[in-house]
Motif scaffolding. Structure first.
Motif, PDB file in Angstrom:
ATOM      1  N   ASP A  74     -42.166  44.409 142.310  1.00 22.38           N
ATOM      2  CA  ASP A  74     -42.210  45.424 142.928  1.00 22.38           C
ATOM      3  C   ASP A  74     -41.689  46.592 142.129  1.00 22.38           C
ATOM      4  N   GLN A  75     -41.083  46.247 141.083  1.00 20.81           N
ATOM      5  CA  GLN A  75     -40.214  47.222 140.510  1.00 20.81           C
ATOM      6  C   GLN A  75     -41.094  47.866 139.104  1.00 20.81           C
ATOM      7  N   PRO A  76     -41.429  48.834 139.117  1.00 16.23           N
ATOM      8  CA  PRO A  76     -42.192  49.446 137.976  1.00 16.23           C
ATOM      9  C   PRO A  76     -41.100  49.324 136.624  1.00 16.23           C
ATOM     10  N   GLY A  77     -39.988  49.324 136.654  1.00 13.94           N
ATOM     11  CA  GLY A  77     -39.321  49.105 135.616  1.00 13.94           C
ATOM     12  C   GLY A  77     -38.467  48.110 135.191  1.00 13.94           C
ATOM     13  N   LEU A  78     -39.098  46.746 135.550  1.00 13.38           N
ATOM     14  CA  LEU A  78     -38.697  45.797 135.536  1.00 13.38           C
ATOM     15  C   LEU A  78     -39.921  44.679 135.174  1.00 13.38           C
ATOM     16  N   THR A  79     -39.453  43.654 134.285  1.00 11.62           N
ATOM     17  CA  THR A  79     -40.556  42.572 134.076  1.00 11.62           C
ATOM     18  C   THR A  79     -40.189  41.352 134.557  1.00 11.62           C
ATOM     19  N   GLN A  80     -40.832  40.381 134.680  1.00  9.26           N
ATOM     20  CA  GLN A  80     -40.412  38.705 135.015  1.00  9.26           C
ATOM     21  C   GLN A  80     -39.851  37.994 134.159  1.00  9.26           C
ATOM     22  N   THR A  81     -39.978  38.264 132.756  1.00  9.07           N
ATOM     23  CA  THR A  81     -39.170  37.828 131.684  1.00  9.07           C
ATOM     24  C   THR A  81     -38.291  38.921 131.123  1.00  9.07           C
ATOM     25  N   LEU A  82     -37.097  38.779 131.078  1.00  5.35           N
ATOM     26  CA  LEU A  82     -36.133  39.982 130.804  1.00  5.35           C
ATOM     27  C   LEU A  82     -36.322  40.305 129.152  1.00  5.35           C
ATOM     28  N   GLY A  83     -36.579  39.340 128.546  1.00  5.52           N
ATOM     29  CA  GLY A  83     -36.475  39.594 127.136  1.00  5.52           C
ATOM     30  C   GLY A  83     -36.606  38.119 126.420  1.00  5.52           C
ATOM     31  N   TRP A  84     -36.490  38.194 125.061  1.00 10.75           N
ATOM     32  CA  TRP A  84     -36.526  37.220 123.966  1.00 10.75           C
ATOM     33  C   TRP A  84     -35.533  37.532 123.192  1.00 10.75           C
ATOM     34  N   VAL A  85     -34.294  36.841 122.880  1.00  7.36           N
ATOM     35  CA  VAL A  85     -33.518  37.108 121.833  1.00  7.36           C
ATOM     36  C   VAL A  85     -34.064  37.257 120.645  1.00  7.36           C
ATOM     37  N   ASP A  86     -33.729  38.263 119.850  1.00  9.98           N
ATOM     38  CA  ASP A  86     -34.097  38.715 118.758  1.00  9.98           C
ATOM     39  C   ASP A  86     -35.599  39.130 118.736  1.00  9.98           C
ATOM     40  N   GLY A  87     -36.395  39.351 119.743  1.00 12.15           N
ATOM     41  CA  GLY A  87     -37.321  39.720 119.894  1.00 12.15           C
ATOM     42  C   GLY A  87     -37.708  41.026 120.622  1.00 12.15           C
ATOM     43  N   TRP A  88     -37.575  41.001 121.879  1.00 13.47           N
ATOM     44  CA  TRP A  88     -37.724  42.154 122.776  1.00 13.47           C
ATOM     45  C   TRP A  88     -36.726  42.183 124.017  1.00 13.47           C
ATOM     46  N   PHE A  89     -36.698  43.408 124.356  1.00 16.58           N
ATOM     47  CA  PHE A  89     -35.858  43.200 125.661  1.00 16.58           C
ATOM     48  C   PHE A  89     -36.317  44.395 126.742  1.00 16.58           C
ATOM     49  N   ALA A 503     -28.966  30.951 121.613  1.00 16.65           N
ATOM     50  CA  ALA A 503     -30.104  31.043 121.552  1.00 16.65           C
ATOM     51  C   ALA A 503     -30.806  30.835 120.443  1.00 16.65           C
ATOM     52  N   ARG A 504     -30.110  31.376 119.267  1.00 11.27           N
ATOM     53  CA  ARG A 504     -30.701  30.832 117.741  1.00 11.27           C
ATOM     54  C   ARG A 504     -30.605  29.534 117.687  1.00 11.27           C
ATOM     55  N   ARG A 505     -29.667  28.739 118.101  1.00 15.60           N
ATOM     56  CA  ARG A 505     -29.399  27.450 117.731  1.00 15.60           C
ATOM     57  C   ARG A 505     -30.607  26.736 118.455  1.00 15.60           C
ATOM     58  N   SER A 506     -30.825  27.258 119.557  1.00 15.25           N
ATOM     59  CA  SER A 506     -32.102  26.528 120.426  1.00 15.25           C
ATOM     60  C   SER A 506     -33.430  26.667 119.845  1.00 15.25           C
ATOM     61  N   ARG A 507     -33.513  27.996 119.517  1.00 15.79           N
ATOM     62  CA  ARG A 507     -34.714  28.420 118.627  1.00 15.79           C
ATOM     63  C   ARG A 507     -35.060  27.621 117.508  1.00 15.79           C
ATOM     64  N   ALA A 508     -34.000  27.238 116.774  1.00 21.55           N
ATOM     65  CA  ALA A 508     -34.033  26.326 115.700  1.00 21.55           C
ATOM     66  C   ALA A 508     -34.466  24.909 116.112  1.00 21.55           C
ATOM     67  N   GLN A 509     -33.689  24.319 117.210  1.00 20.84           N
ATOM     68  CA  GLN A 509     -34.155  23.169 117.758  1.00 20.84           C
ATOM     69  C   GLN A 509     -35.527  22.983 118.048  1.00 20.84           C
ATOM     70  N   ILE A 510     -35.911  23.976 118.663  1.00 21.21           N
ATOM     71  CA  ILE A 510     -37.382  23.992 119.296  1.00 21.21           C
ATOM     72  C   ILE A 510     -38.382  24.091 118.072  1.00 21.21           C
ATOM     73  N   HIS A 511     -38.087  24.621 117.078  1.00 17.73           N
ATOM     74  CA  HIS A 511     -38.842  24.573 115.777  1.00 17.73           C
ATOM     75  C   HIS A 511     -39.001  23.362 115.183  1.00 17.73           C
ATOM     76  N   ARG A 512     -37.833  22.537 115.158  1.00 14.74           N
ATOM     77  CA  ARG A 512     -37.686  21.321 114.359  1.00 14.74           C
ATOM     78  C   ARG A 512     -38.653  20.202 115.233  1.00 14.74           C
ATOM     79  N   CYS A 513     -38.535  20.529 116.512  1.00 14.91           N
ATOM     80  CA  CYS A 513     -39.027  19.701 117.182  1.00 14.91           C
ATOM     81  C   CYS A 513     -40.607  19.562 117.124  1.00 14.91           C
ATOM     82  N   MET A 514     -41.232  21.019 116.998  1.00 19.57           N
ATOM     83  CA  MET A 514     -42.629  21.259 116.772  1.00 19.57           C
ATOM     84  C   MET A 514     -43.170  21.005 115.617  1.00 19.57           C
TER      85      MET A 514
END
Ligand SMILES: Cc1cc2nc3c(=O)[nH]c(=O)nc-3n(C[C@H](O)[C@H](O)[C@H](O)COP(=O)(O)OP(=O)(O)OC[C@H]3O[C@@H](n4cnc5c(N)ncnc54)[C@H](O)[C@@H]3O)c2cc1C
Length: 582
Positions: A74-89, A503-514
């Motif tokens: 209901d808020q025009p100024g919010l989104t369901q995902t608040l952001g992506w570390v190092d990507g967007w907010f 978040a950065r550690r997690s992103r690296a782990q995700i990439h290793r997994c993929m």
């Protein structure tokens, strides 16, 4: 072929910001305000309450509501995902037109084009990649356009004589799937193919391709689109269907949201319901790495034999702590049929005592199909599957699956997806697949979304899904593997920032997994709406061989790139923020 003279757009190389001298005057905004009957307002940023005073009442009120997807929506100024570390907010637009009809949308599109503004479109607000928000933009917000109408005998405009009438439903662009399911399934006793998450927007999902619980049976949401009404960059209201503007129609079926125009309404095919819908929830813990590797091999073989068909969708989760968590849904099976399928697997597990334990409660069963999205019925027949909007005035069906709650207002740490081809289920490939799943799961948990790979679907569902802009790899895949992680926190709010290092550690782990999974599916491709913000070669990953055709349709309907989204068709011609033409 371009629809208008180049001169109309040639000088538009940098979108204006409020700090620019050429930003529209107050009088110009007033004219737009009047044209849309007062539905133009500056956008408030709800999070600023916490940025300014984290202890204040306004911040406390926000934090009490921010895990409620209906409040966020209901808020025009919010989104369901608040952001992506190092990507967007998430950032508020400068102004919003809270559209109530196609005329409001047209006025906003014309104003943005004539004044060289960055234009953003938001429906359900669920974009993981942040494509429905941008600072300094004009937002077209469709939340209020949620009318739903059923048709017994729908024929797309211009198709009479070539297309037989069929049952269909028309949804306003701002409708969310729960509203569609309530009208089509709970009230009318039919089925429409939408998304799994009930608060995702109808128009946003259809343009992604769109998978729901039972898309292994019905195909993608895009495959079920019969017609859309769209405002294109020239401000024209166009009908897109198989007979009228068929190129635009095809592009809207999976070519990505916010790219070809603003959809004001969609009409989707409606299907018969089966008698039962159901599911299987169980988890099996292995006592050692070696036992887990064998369990995965057993599961791959069992999946191939028993589950690789249109009766079974949704997920298996392969966890680094040697846990296999099954959370699958069934279509058209009774409780007894579902149990008999899974008993074979449970028997195999039981034949290795000591190696495996079945953890927690196992639930295998079916319910009358019409009750699947019936929130009232669920209160007395199902265990806490829905969470409801607690605010005064909320409707009885303003509810979301408890399983989706963790993603409301989260910040993404990392997110990658990969279609796994069905050839990996062949007898001589099952070892490779199981070993890759084991190796990947040493780094991060892997979700196998069987309903997001269409191999095993009925012929009609496959044929309709083939006639969309999605990456054709989706058709040959038995599952979409998703590896993702996120957490809480609010950038800019002192003491409540997301944990960037984690978040950065997690992103690296995700990439290793993929990387382990890509060894067995090197050309898999990724699902545009559920993929990496930093995706390499996204054109190919999202659309495969369809990209060139999409790019030419984009050029025809939006030659000046009024519609820009991160990693969307044609976005390579723009700076990352969509403000500067490169
Ligand atoms: C919690 C969660 C669960 C999800 N579950 C699923 C799932 O089960 N299956 C699945 O396939 N996907 C799923 N997704 C992904 C989701 O389907 C896509 O992100 C989808 O595009 C969201 O649509 P929306 O309207 O809610 O979001 P928005 O962020 O409002 O829109 C998404 C994109 O579409 C554009 N858009 C929206 N409305 C219009 C319009 N009227 N005209 C033109 N462009 C428009 C926006 O500009 C934006 O680029 C999920 C996402 C989340 C956050």
């Amino acid at each position: 072929m371009s629809l208008w003279p180049r001169s109309l757009f040639a000088k538009s190389v940098r979108r204006r910001r409020p700090s620019d001298a050429e930003w529209p005057s107050a009088a110009a905004w007033k004219r737009l305000h009047d044209q849309v009957q007062g539905r133009l307002t500056p956008v408030e940023f709800p999070l600023s309450a916490c940025i300014h005073d984290v202890e204040g009442a306004a911040c406390r009120n926000l934090l009490a509501n921010i895990k409620n997807p209906y409040y966020v929506g209901d808020q025009p100024g919010l989104t369901q995902t608040l952001g992506w570390v190092d990507g967007w907010f998430t950032k508020p637009s400068a102004y919003v037109v809270a559209a109530e009809n196609v005329g409001d949308i047209t006025a906003a599109v014309n104003f943005a084009r004539e004044n060289n503004l960055r234009l953003v479109v938001k429906g359900g607000g669920h974009s993981y990649q942040g494509t429905s928000n941008a600072a300094d933009s004009l937002l077209v917000w469709t939340r209020r356009m949620h009318d739903i109408a059923m048709h017994d005998r729908f024929v797309p405009q211009g198709c009479s004589g070539t297309h037989a009438p069929q049952r269909a439903v028309t949804c306003g662009a701002g409708a969310i799937w729960m509203q569609a399911y309530d009208a089509v399934t709970t009230k009318a006793g039919f089925y429409v193919q939408g998304g799994g998450c009930t608060t995702v927007g109808v128009a946003g999902l259809v343009q992604s391709g769109g998978f729901g619980n039972f898309s292994k049976h019905y195909g993608t949401a895009a495959a079920n689109l019969l017609e859309a009404e769209v405002v294109t960059a020239d401000g024209k209201v166009r009908i897109a269907n198989a007979c009228t503007n068929p190129d635009l129609f095809w592009a809207l079926k999976g070519g990505g949201g916010g790219t070809f125009g603003v959809i004001s309404r969609v009409t989707l095919r409606v299907h018969e319901l089966p008698e039962f819908l159901g599911g299987a929830t169980l988890q099996i813990k292995a006592s050692s790495d070696d036992a887990f590797r064998r369990l995965l091999r057993e599961f791959v073989s069992f999946y191939r034999e028993q589950l690789f068909n249109d009766h079974w969708g949704e997920q298996a989760y392969i966890s680094p702590d040697n846990l296999l968590r099954i959370s699958m849904v069934s279509h058209g099976l009774t409780t007894e049929q579902g149990k008999s399928v899974w008993q074979r697997f449970l028997d195999r597990i039981a034949s290795s005592p000591g190696a495996y334990t079945v953890d927690g409660t196992t639930i295998i069963g079916s319910i009358p199909a019409q009750k699947w999205w019936d929130v009232e019925w669920a209160k007395s027949h199902r265990e806490n599957v829905f969470m409801s909007d607690p605010r005064p005035g909320a409707g009885p069906n303003d509810a979301w699956w408890a399983g989706d709650a963790g993603q409301v207002s989260w910040t993404i740490y990392g997110f990658e997806s990969l279609w796994l081809p069905a050839t990996l289920l062949d007898d001589d490939s099952q070892d490779r697949l199981a070993n890759a799943l084991f190796a990947g799961s040493r780094h991060e948990g892997i979700g196998l979304h069987f309903n997001k790979g269409l191999a095993g679907a009925p012929h009609e569902a496959l044929a309709a899904s083939r006639d969309t802009a999605m990456n054709p790899h989706a058709l040959n895949a038995f599952a979409l593997a998703i590896v993702a992680d996120g957490g809480g926190g609010y950038p800019g709010v002192a003491g409540h920032e997301p944990d960037v290092a984690a978040a950065r550690r997690s992103r690296a782990q995700i990439h290793r997994c993929m990387t382990e999974l890509r060894r067995v599916a090197p050309a898999g491709g990724a699902y545009v709406s559920e993929s990496d913000f930093f995706e390499d070669d996204w054109q190919h990953a999202y659309w495969g061989g369809n990209y060139a055709r999409l790019a030419s349709i984009k050029k025809k309907y939006d030659p000046a790139g009024l519609f820009f989204v991160h990693n969307g068709v044609g976005s390579e011609q723009w700076s990352a923020d969509g403000f500067t033409k490169l």
